[in-house]
Write a protein that holds these residues in place. Sequence first.
Motif, PDB file in Angstrom:
ATOM      1  N   PHE A 151       0.833  -1.200   0.000  1.00  0.00           N
ATOM      2  CA  PHE A 151       0.000   0.000   0.000  1.00  0.00           C
ATOM      3  C   PHE A 151       0.869   1.252   0.000  1.00  0.00           C
ATOM      4  N   PHE A 152       1.866   1.292   0.877  1.00  0.00           N
ATOM      5  CA  PHE A 152       2.741   2.464   0.964  1.00  0.00           C
ATOM      6  C   PHE A 152       3.620   2.603  -0.278  1.00  0.00           C
ATOM      7  N   ALA A 153       4.050   1.475  -0.849  1.00  0.00           N
ATOM      8  CA  ALA A 153       4.850   1.528  -2.076  1.00  0.00           C
ATOM      9  C   ALA A 153       4.012   2.098  -3.220  1.00  0.00           C
ATOM     10  N   ARG A 154       2.773   1.653  -3.350  1.00  0.00           N
ATOM     11  CA  ARG A 154       1.884   2.183  -4.399  1.00  0.00           C
ATOM     12  C   ARG A 154       1.603   3.666  -4.185  1.00  0.00           C
ATOM     13  N   ARG A 155       1.394   4.033  -2.939  1.00  0.00           N
ATOM     14  CA  ARG A 155       1.127   5.437  -2.624  1.00  0.00           C
ATOM     15  C   ARG A 155       2.321   6.304  -3.000  1.00  0.00           C
ATOM     16  N   ARG A 156       3.512   5.825  -2.676  1.00  0.00           N
ATOM     17  CA  ARG A 156       4.724   6.585  -3.012  1.00  0.00           C
ATOM     18  C   ARG A 156       4.901   6.684  -4.523  1.00  0.00           C
ATOM     19  N   VAL A 157       4.672   5.587  -5.229  1.00  0.00           N
ATOM     20  CA  VAL A 157       4.793   5.602  -6.684  1.00  0.00           C
ATOM     21  C   VAL A 157       3.760   6.551  -7.282  1.00  0.00           C
ATOM     22  N   GLY A 158       2.560   6.595  -6.707  1.00  0.00           N
ATOM     23  CA  GLY A 158       1.536   7.536  -7.175  1.00  0.00           C
ATOM     24  C   GLY A 158       1.976   8.974  -6.997  1.00  0.00           C
ATOM     25  N   ARG A 159       2.574   9.275  -5.870  1.00  0.00           N
ATOM     26  CA  ARG A 159       3.083  10.638  -5.630  1.00  0.00           C
ATOM     27  C   ARG A 159       4.179  10.988  -6.624  1.00  0.00           C
ATOM     28  N   ILE A 160       5.048  10.034  -6.881  1.00  0.00           N
ATOM     29  CA  ILE A 160       6.126  10.275  -7.832  1.00  0.00           C
ATOM     30  C   ILE A 160       5.566  10.494  -9.230  1.00  0.00           C
ATOM     31  N   ALA A 161       4.507   9.763  -9.592  1.00  0.00           N
ATOM     32  CA  ALA A 161       3.885   9.939 -10.906  1.00  0.00           C
ATOM     33  C   ALA A 161       3.345  11.358 -11.062  1.00  0.00           C
ATOM     34  N   VAL A 162       2.677  11.858 -10.029  1.00  0.00           N
ATOM     35  CA  VAL A 162       2.160  13.235 -10.073  1.00  0.00           C
ATOM     36  C   VAL A 162       3.316  14.227 -10.160  1.00  0.00           C
ATOM     37  N   ALA A 163       4.346  13.995  -9.362  1.00  0.00           N
ATOM     38  CA  ALA A 163       5.514  14.884  -9.393  1.00  0.00           C
ATOM     39  C   ALA A 163       6.193  14.854 -10.758  1.00  0.00           C
ATOM     40  N   ALA A 164       6.262  13.679 -11.385  1.00  0.00           N
ATOM     41  CA  ALA A 164       6.887  13.572 -12.708  1.00  0.00           C
ATOM     42  C   ALA A 164       6.097  14.344 -13.751  1.00  0.00           C
ATOM     43  N   LEU A 165       4.775  14.262 -13.672  1.00  0.00           N
ATOM     44  CA  LEU A 165       3.943  15.029 -14.613  1.00  0.00           C
ATOM     45  C   LEU A 165       4.126  16.531 -14.407  1.00  0.00           C
ATOM     46  N   LEU A 166       4.168  16.959 -13.148  1.00  0.00           N
ATOM     47  CA  LEU A 166       4.376  18.382 -12.865  1.00  0.00           C
ATOM     48  C   LEU A 166       5.775  18.834 -13.297  1.00  0.00           C
ATOM     49  N   ALA A 167       6.774  17.998 -13.054  1.00  0.00           N
ATOM     50  CA  ALA A 167       8.134  18.348 -13.469  1.00  0.00           C
ATOM     51  C   ALA A 167       8.219  18.471 -14.983  1.00  0.00           C
ATOM     52  N   ASN A 168       7.529  17.588 -15.692  1.00  0.00           N
ATOM     53  CA  ASN A 168       7.493  17.678 -17.153  1.00  0.00           C
ATOM     54  C   ASN A 168       6.842  18.977 -17.585  1.00  0.00           C
ATOM     55  N   GLU A 169       5.765  19.356 -16.925  1.00  0.00           N
ATOM     56  CA  GLU A 169       5.068  20.609 -17.260  1.00  0.00           C
ATOM     57  C   GLU A 169       5.937  21.825 -16.930  1.00  0.00           C
ATOM     58  N   LEU A 170       6.692  21.750 -15.839  1.00  0.00           N
ATOM     59  CA  LEU A 170       7.599  22.849 -15.499  1.00  0.00           C
ATOM     60  C   LEU A 170       8.675  23.024 -16.563  1.00  0.00           C
ATOM     61  N   GLU A 171       9.180  21.907 -17.061  1.00  0.00           N
ATOM     62  CA  GLU A 171      10.287  21.974 -18.007  1.00  0.00           C
ATOM     63  C   GLU A 171       9.827  22.188 -19.447  1.00  0.00           C
ATOM     64  N   ASN A 172       8.772  21.514 -19.857  1.00  0.00           N
ATOM     65  CA  ASN A 172       8.358  21.551 -21.260  1.00  0.00           C
ATOM     66  C   ASN A 172       7.100  22.365 -21.514  1.00  0.00           C
ATOM     67  N   GLY A 173       6.421  22.757 -20.460  1.00  0.00           N
ATOM     68  CA  GLY A 173       5.210  23.548 -20.608  1.00  0.00           C
ATOM     69  C   GLY A 173       5.434  24.978 -20.160  1.00  0.00           C
ATOM     70  N   ASP A 174       4.349  25.621 -19.794  1.00  0.00           N
ATOM     71  CA  ASP A 174       4.454  27.029 -19.399  1.00  0.00           C
ATOM     72  C   ASP A 174       4.202  27.243 -17.913  1.00  0.00           C
ATOM     73  N   LEU A 175       4.230  26.174 -17.134  1.00  0.00           N
ATOM     74  CA  LEU A 175       3.920  26.301 -15.711  1.00  0.00           C
ATOM     75  C   LEU A 175       4.923  27.196 -14.985  1.00  0.00           C
ATOM     76  N   GLN A 176       6.199  27.054 -15.301  1.00  0.00           N
ATOM     77  CA  GLN A 176       7.214  27.871 -14.630  1.00  0.00           C
ATOM     78  C   GLN A 176       7.010  29.357 -14.954  1.00  0.00           C
ATOM     79  N   GLU A 177       6.691  29.648 -16.209  1.00  0.00           N
ATOM     80  CA  GLU A 177       6.443  31.045 -16.602  1.00  0.00           C
ATOM     81  C   GLU A 177       5.191  31.594 -15.924  1.00  0.00           C
ATOM     82  N   ARG A 178       4.174  30.750 -15.788  1.00  0.00           N
ATOM     83  CA  ARG A 178       2.945  31.189 -15.123  1.00  0.00           C
ATOM     84  C   ARG A 178       3.182  31.473 -13.646  1.00  0.00           C
ATOM     85  N   ILE A 179       4.015  30.648 -13.007  1.00  0.00           N
ATOM     86  CA  ILE A 179       4.351  30.881 -11.598  1.00  0.00           C
ATOM     87  C   ILE A 179       5.123  32.184 -11.456  1.00  0.00           C
TER      88      ILE A 179
END
Length: 109
Positions: A8-36
């Motif tokens: 359960f905790f391993a899945r939860r951690r992997v889920g958090r990492i998945a969200v963080a990876a999507l956000l990191a991709n948006e920061l680097e390749n999208g406009d999220l950093q500019e919007r912030i």
Amino acid sequence: MTNIVSKFFARRRVGRIAVAALLANELENGDLQERIAACLEDRGADPVLREAVAKQLAEFRRTTDRGMKLAQLTELAASEEHGVTTFFVNIEAADRCAERLLPVSRSVA
């Protein structure tokens, strides 16, 4: 019982990492950093605060990269067991190609 709890905790951690990876991709390749940055400027943030935010975003990306390596190992074991395609390998490929993963948001006027 312990195995169920640890999974359960391993899945939860992997889920958090998945969200963080999507956000990191948006920061680097999208406009999220500019919007912030634009939001900080619009709200009157001083240069020290803006620099601190930029440092945090860079640290967030490094932390995400380390987490993705760990998650890939977990996911590799799961994919061998269930024959599932690997999510984190696809994220990594998108990062190499500078491909944005999240859809472009529409501005509401």
